[in-house]
Write a protein that holds these residues in place. Structure first.
Motif, PDB file in Angstrom:
ATOM      1  N   GLU A 145     -24.350  -6.650 -77.601  1.00 16.16           N
ATOM      2  CA  GLU A 145     -24.327  -8.072 -77.957  1.00 16.16           C
ATOM      3  C   GLU A 145     -25.191  -8.889 -77.007  1.00 16.16           C
ATOM      4  O   GLU A 145     -25.917  -9.805 -77.408  1.00 16.16           O
ATOM      5  CB  GLU A 145     -22.889  -8.595 -77.954  1.00 16.16           C
ATOM      6  CG  GLU A 145     -22.112  -8.184 -79.186  1.00 16.16           C
ATOM      7  CD  GLU A 145     -20.695  -8.728 -79.177  1.00 16.16           C
ATOM      8  OE1 GLU A 145     -20.176  -8.989 -78.072  1.00 16.16           O
ATOM      9  OE2 GLU A 145     -20.120  -8.866 -80.266  1.00 16.16           O
ATOM     10  N   ALA A 146     -25.109  -8.540 -75.743  1.00 22.47           N
ATOM     11  CA  ALA A 146     -25.893  -9.302 -74.757  1.00 22.47           C
ATOM     12  C   ALA A 146     -27.388  -9.106 -74.981  1.00 22.47           C
ATOM     13  O   ALA A 146     -28.171 -10.072 -74.964  1.00 22.47           O
ATOM     14  CB  ALA A 146     -25.500  -8.863 -73.345  1.00 22.47           C
ATOM     15  N   ALA A 149     -28.469 -10.858 -78.146  1.00 23.47           N
ATOM     16  CA  ALA A 149     -28.541 -12.305 -77.925  1.00 23.47           C
ATOM     17  C   ALA A 149     -29.817 -12.664 -77.171  1.00 23.47           C
ATOM     18  O   ALA A 149     -30.493 -13.646 -77.488  1.00 23.47           O
ATOM     19  CB  ALA A 149     -27.321 -12.771 -77.147  1.00 23.47           C
ATOM     20  N   ARG A 150     -30.142 -11.859 -76.201  1.00 21.28           N
ATOM     21  CA  ARG A 150     -31.366 -12.127 -75.429  1.00 21.28           C
ATOM     22  C   ARG A 150     -32.590 -11.998 -76.332  1.00 21.28           C
ATOM     23  O   ARG A 150     -33.527 -12.794 -76.249  1.00 21.28           O
ATOM     24  CB  ARG A 150     -31.444 -11.141 -74.267  1.00 21.28           C
ATOM     25  CG  ARG A 150     -32.577 -11.398 -73.317  1.00 21.28           C
ATOM     26  CD  ARG A 150     -32.367 -10.656 -72.017  1.00 21.28           C
ATOM     27  NE  ARG A 150     -33.548 -10.796 -71.171  1.00 21.28           N
ATOM     28  CZ  ARG A 150     -34.327  -9.797 -70.811  1.00 21.28           C
ATOM     29  NH1 ARG A 150     -34.060  -8.572 -71.210  1.00 21.28           N
ATOM     30  NH2 ARG A 150     -35.375 -10.011 -70.035  1.00 21.28           N
ATOM     31  N   ASP A 153     -32.808 -14.919 -78.350  1.00 23.18           N
ATOM     32  CA  ASP A 153     -32.854 -16.128 -77.538  1.00 23.18           C
ATOM     33  C   ASP A 153     -31.707 -17.071 -77.880  1.00 23.18           C
ATOM     34  O   ASP A 153     -31.903 -18.264 -78.110  1.00 23.18           O
ATOM     35  CB  ASP A 153     -34.196 -16.852 -77.727  1.00 23.18           C
ATOM     36  CG  ASP A 153     -34.454 -17.839 -76.587  1.00 23.18           C
ATOM     37  OD1 ASP A 153     -33.870 -17.642 -75.517  1.00 23.18           O
ATOM     38  OD2 ASP A 153     -35.210 -18.802 -76.796  1.00 23.18           O
ATOM     39  N   CYS A 154     -30.557 -16.481 -77.965  1.00 19.33           N
ATOM     40  CA  CYS A 154     -29.380 -17.315 -78.212  1.00 19.33           C
ATOM     41  C   CYS A 154     -28.262 -16.827 -77.297  1.00 19.33           C
ATOM     42  O   CYS A 154     -28.398 -15.823 -76.603  1.00 19.33           O
ATOM     43  CB  CYS A 154     -28.964 -17.234 -79.686  1.00 19.33           C
ATOM     44  SG  CYS A 154     -28.423 -15.609 -80.224  1.00 19.33           S
ATOM     45  N   SER A 155     -27.175 -17.538 -77.312  1.00 14.39           N
ATOM     46  CA  SER A 155     -26.051 -17.143 -76.470  1.00 14.39           C
ATOM     47  C   SER A 155     -25.335 -15.945 -77.092  1.00 14.39           C
ATOM     48  O   SER A 155     -25.493 -15.663 -78.287  1.00 14.39           O
ATOM     49  CB  SER A 155     -25.083 -18.306 -76.313  1.00 14.39           C
ATOM     50  OG  SER A 155     -24.516 -18.612 -77.571  1.00 14.39           O
ATOM     51  N   VAL A 156     -24.550 -15.280 -76.263  1.00 11.45           N
ATOM     52  CA  VAL A 156     -23.770 -14.155 -76.782  1.00 11.45           C
ATOM     53  C   VAL A 156     -22.805 -14.650 -77.846  1.00 11.45           C
ATOM     54  O   VAL A 156     -22.582 -13.984 -78.869  1.00 11.45           O
ATOM     55  CB  VAL A 156     -23.008 -13.464 -75.634  1.00 11.45           C
ATOM     56  CG1 VAL A 156     -22.064 -12.403 -76.182  1.00 11.45           C
ATOM     57  CG2 VAL A 156     -23.989 -12.835 -74.656  1.00 11.45           C
ATOM     58  N   GLU A 157     -22.274 -15.845 -77.624  1.00 11.71           N
ATOM     59  CA  GLU A 157     -21.340 -16.405 -78.607  1.00 11.71           C
ATOM     60  C   GLU A 157     -22.049 -16.630 -79.946  1.00 11.71           C
ATOM     61  O   GLU A 157     -21.490 -16.357 -81.012  1.00 11.71           O
ATOM     62  CB  GLU A 157     -20.763 -17.726 -78.096  1.00 11.71           C
ATOM     63  CG  GLU A 157     -19.786 -17.584 -76.950  1.00 11.71           C
ATOM     64  CD  GLU A 157     -20.450 -17.204 -75.649  1.00 11.71           C
ATOM     65  OE1 GLU A 157     -21.658 -17.500 -75.490  1.00 11.71           O
ATOM     66  OE2 GLU A 157     -19.786 -16.596 -74.796  1.00 11.71           O
ATOM     67  N   ALA A 158     -23.255 -17.123 -79.865  1.00 10.75           N
ATOM     68  CA  ALA A 158     -24.006 -17.356 -81.097  1.00 10.75           C
ATOM     69  C   ALA A 158     -24.299 -16.037 -81.801  1.00 10.75           C
ATOM     70  O   ALA A 158     -24.240 -15.950 -83.040  1.00 10.75           O
ATOM     71  CB  ALA A 158     -25.300 -18.095 -80.795  1.00 10.75           C
TER      72      ALA A 158
ATOM     73  N   GLU B 262     -37.912 -24.417 -72.210  1.00  8.86           N
ATOM     74  CA  GLU B 262     -36.893 -23.749 -73.007  1.00  8.86           C
ATOM     75  C   GLU B 262     -37.439 -23.289 -74.357  1.00  8.86           C
ATOM     76  O   GLU B 262     -36.965 -22.338 -74.953  1.00  8.86           O
ATOM     77  CB  GLU B 262     -35.727 -24.710 -73.223  1.00  8.86           C
ATOM     78  CG  GLU B 262     -34.510 -24.067 -73.873  1.00  8.86           C
ATOM     79  CD  GLU B 262     -33.398 -25.074 -74.069  1.00  8.86           C
ATOM     80  OE1 GLU B 262     -33.619 -26.253 -73.797  1.00  8.86           O
ATOM     81  OE2 GLU B 262     -32.313 -24.656 -74.504  1.00  8.86           O
ATOM     82  N   ASP B 337     -29.178 -26.731 -79.058  1.00  3.87           N
ATOM     83  CA  ASP B 337     -28.070 -27.642 -78.765  1.00  3.87           C
ATOM     84  C   ASP B 337     -28.440 -28.585 -77.621  1.00  3.87           C
ATOM     85  O   ASP B 337     -29.033 -28.175 -76.625  1.00  3.87           O
ATOM     86  CB  ASP B 337     -26.820 -26.838 -78.381  1.00  3.87           C
ATOM     87  CG  ASP B 337     -26.263 -26.106 -79.583  1.00  3.87           C
ATOM     88  OD1 ASP B 337     -26.651 -26.463 -80.711  1.00  3.87           O
ATOM     89  OD2 ASP B 337     -25.461 -25.180 -79.378  1.00  3.87           O
TER      90      ASP B 337
END
Lengths: 179, 362
Positions: A145-146, A149-150, A153-158, B262, B337
Motif C-alpha cells: 500500500e505504501a 501510494a508513493r 503520489d497520494c497518501s496511503v489512506e487515499a 508539490e 487537498d
C-alpha cells in the motif's frame, strides 16, 4: 565570465543527457512490460497501449533528471500513463472493445470460471482510471500500500480508499450479476 | 458475492499477462526523450528547474498563399534545413485574458535538399505543436500552408502564455521520431518586440515595484500585479507548506507564476498564478459555476480546456488562480487537498497588505 557560465552549463547539460539516457534505459528495462500492461488495462487497446507506454517513457525521459523524486520515476511513469489514457478522448470506445477481451475468450478455464472472469473483467474496465491503476499496482504488480501510494503520489489512506472503492464496486456489480 | 484478492489477481493475470513488449529500449524512444530534453535544458540550463507554464491552445490554422521561392531540388536529396526563420506577427496581439497572449507564429524552413517528404515539427516549450494530420484535438494547432516540400511555411495562431521567453524547437526530417539532427532552437520573446537566437537571449529580470496607480482607475488588466503580491506569496509559501523563493515566483508582466514543488511530478497542473481578473471577453463554458464574489469557483474555457480555480479579491480587480492544463492527457484536473484554502488565505493576506508602489500616481 558569461561565456564561462554558458560553457559550464553546456558541459553539465551533456553530462546530464548521457546519464539521463542510461537511466531511461534502466527504467525501460524494468518497467516496459508493466507500463504497457497498465496502459492496456486502462485503454483496452493493445496498439494504443504500446503507443501510450512509449509516449510515457518519452515524457519521463524528458524529465528524468529533474524529477522532484528521482527514485520514484516509476511512479511518475504510471501516473503519466494514467493521464495519457484518460485524456485521449476515445477511451470509452476503446473500452467497449475491451469488454470482449480476446484473451479471456481464449482462456482454458472452465466455462463457469470463464464467465465469472469475463464478468469481472468487464466490471474492472468500467472502473475509474485511478481505481484501475490502484488495483493494477496493488494486485498485478503486488506493490505494498505504501509503495502504491508513493507511485500514485497520494497518501496511503487515499490508496486504501481507491482500492476499497474499486473492490466494493466490483463486488456490488458481481453480486448484482449473480442474482 | 465475495471477491478475494486472488480472484482479482487471476483476472488481471489472464487479461494482461499475454501482452508482449519488445526487449531493449528502442533507439527512437531514446532520441525522442533526448529531443524532449533539449529545448528546456538549453534555455534554462540544467541547473534550473523552472517550471514554465507554456501552452498552445485552440489554435486555428491559417492559410498562407506564399509559394516556394525555391523549386524542389533533384535527387539525391537530403532533408536539412538551410534556414529557419521564425516570424511572429505581434502587430495586433489579442489579449485573451488570464495572462495569455495571442500571437501569430510563422515558421519558414528552407531545406537544402529533399530526399523525402519531410516532417516538419515544432515544439513550443517542450510541447509539440502538432501537424494538421495528427489525429486529435490539437490537430489544427499548426498547419502547413505550403505543400512544396522544399519550403515549409506555416502559421500558427497560438494562445501563448505571456511570458518573457519561449523556446521554439523547429526541425525537419524524414523520420518524425528523429528530426533532431536538423533542428534549431530559437528563443522567442513575446514581449511585443523581438525574437532572438537563443544564445543572444538574456533572461528578463523581474519587474520592480509597479508605478502607483489611481485607486479609482486601478485596473490590473492593464498593469502588472506588482511586487506586493509577490511578497505576499513569498511570505505565505506554496500549498503544502513548501517555501517559495524569489526564483519560484516569476512576474511575466501580466501575471505572477508560481512553481509549486508539490505539483512538480504532476504534468497536469502547471502553475499557480496571480492574474488580473479574467478578461470578460473570453468565452466561458456553461460549466462555470460562479458562486459569488470572493468565492472560489471553477471554470473551463470552451476553447482551451484550461481548468482554473480562482479566488477573487474583494476589489474584483485581481485574483489568485490555479491553472490546470489537461494537455498531458488528463481531462480531470484535481487539485490537491488544501490548495483552494491556500488560495483564499493568500487573497486574505494580500488584501490586508495593500500594494506598495513607486513613483507618482499615474
Amino acid at each position: 565570465m558569461e561565456a564561462h557560465i554558458r560553457s559550464a552549463e553546456r558541459g553539465w547539460t551533456q553530462l546530464l543527457k548521457s546519464k539521463a539516457d542510461a537511466r531511461l534505459a534502466d527504467l525501460y528495462a524494468v518497467h516496459a512490460a508493466s507500463a504497457a500492461r497498465l496502459a492496456f488495462f486502462l485503454t483496452g487497446d493493445r496498439e494504443e497501449a504500446q503507443d501510450i507506454a512509449q509516449e510515457a517513457f518519452v515524457r519521463v525521459g524528458g524529465r528524468l533528471m529533474t524529477l522532484r523524486d528521482p527514485d520514484n520515476a516509476a511512479g511518475y511513469l504510471y501516473r503519466t500513463i494514467t493521464n495519457l489514457s484518460r485524456g485521449h478522448g476515445r477511451w470509452l470506445q476503446r473500452n467497449k472493445a475491451a469488454l470482449h477481451h480476446p484473451i479471456l475468450s481464449q482462456s482454458h478455464e472452465a466455462p463457469q470460471d470463464l464467465g465469472t472472469q469475463h464478468e469481472m473483467w468487464q466490471t474492472l474496465m468500467k472502473l475509474p482510471l485511478r481505481q484501475r491503476t490502484a488495483l493494477f499496482l496493488r494486485y498485478y504488480l503486488d506493490l505494498s500500500e505504501a509503495d502504491s501510494a508513493r507511485a500514485l503520489d497520494c497518501s496511503v489512506e487515499a490508496m486504501k480508499s481507491l482500492t476499497h472503492r474499486a473492490i466494493e464496486a466490483l463486488r456490488k456489480h458481481m453480486k448484482g450479476a449473480s442474482s | 458475492m465475495t471477491i478475494d484478492d486472488s480472484q482479482i489477481r487471476e483476472v488481471l493475470e489472464n487479461g494482461l499477462g499475454s501482452l508482449q513488449v519488445p526487449g531493449g529500449i528502442p533507439d527512437s524512444l531514446l532520441r525522442r526523450a533526448k529531443r524532449r530534453r533539449i529545448a528546456t535544458s538549453l534555455v534554462s540550463g540544467a541547473l534550473a528547474t523552472t517550471l514554465f507554464a507554456g501552452a498552445v491552445y485552440g489554435a486555428s490554422a491559417l492559410t498562407n498563399n506564399e509559394r516556394a521561392d525555391i523549386p524542389p531540388a533533384q535527387s539525391p536529396r537530403i532533408c536539412a534545413p538551410e534556414e529557419v526563420d521564425i516570424f511572429t506577427d505581434i502587430s495586433d496581439p489579442v489579449g485573451t485574458g488570464a495572462g495569455h497572449y495571442g500571437v501569430l507564429l510563422e515558421v519558414r524552413i528552407t531545406p537544402q535538399n529533399m530526399s523525402c517528404e519531410p516532417t516538419l515539427y515544432i515544439e513550443l516549450d517542450d510541447s509539440p505543436v502538432l501537424p494538421p494530420d495528427h489525429e486529435g484535438p490539437d490537430a489544427d494547432e499548426f498547419r502547413r500552408a505550403d505543400e512544396n516540400p522544399c519550403l515549409r511555411t506555416g502559421r500558427a495562431h497560438g494562445d501563448f502564455l505571456y511570458s518573457d521567453q519561449h523556446t521554439i524547437d523547429v526541425g525537419t526530417g524524414c523520420d518524425p521520431d528523429d528530426p533532431s539532427p536538423h533542428s534549431t532552437q530559437v528563443s522567442l520573446r513575446f514581449d511585443g518586440k523581438t525574437h532572438e537566437q537563443i544564445d543572444d537571449t538574456e533572461a528578463k529580470t523581474a519587474s520592480e515595484l509597479p508605478p502607483c496607480e489611481d485607486e479609482n482607475s486601478k485596473s490590473y488588466g492593464q498593469e502588472p500585479p506588482g511586487k506586493w503580491l509577490k511578497d505576499v506569496l513569498l511570505e505565505l509559501g506554496a500549498p503544502g507548506g513548501y517555501p517559495l523563493t524569489e526564483e519560484d515566483v516569476r512576474d511575466t508582466g501580466t501575471a505572477l507564476w508560481i512553481d509549486i514543488p508539490e505539483y512538480d511530478n504532476d504534468p497536469t497542473i502547471y502553475a499557480t498564478m496571480v492574474t488580473p481578473d479574467i478578461d470578460p471577453n473570453v468565452p466561458r463554458s456553461t460549466s462555470e459555476k460562479e458562486i459569488g464574489r470572493r468565492q472560489s469557483y471553477t471554470l473551463y474555457f470552451d476553447e482551451t480546456d484550461y481548468k482554473m480555480e480562482t479566488y477573487r479579491a474583494v476589489n474584483d480587480r485581481w485574483q489568485l488562480a490555479l491553472l490546470g492544463y489537461p494537455g498531458a492527457g488528463n481531462d480531470e484536473v484535481l487539485w490537491p487537498d488544501g490548495t483552494v484554502a491556500w488560495l483564499k488565505q493568500a487573497v486574505d493576506i494580500a488584501e490586508e497588505s495593500p500594494p506598495q508602489c513607486e513613483g507618482p500616481i499615474t
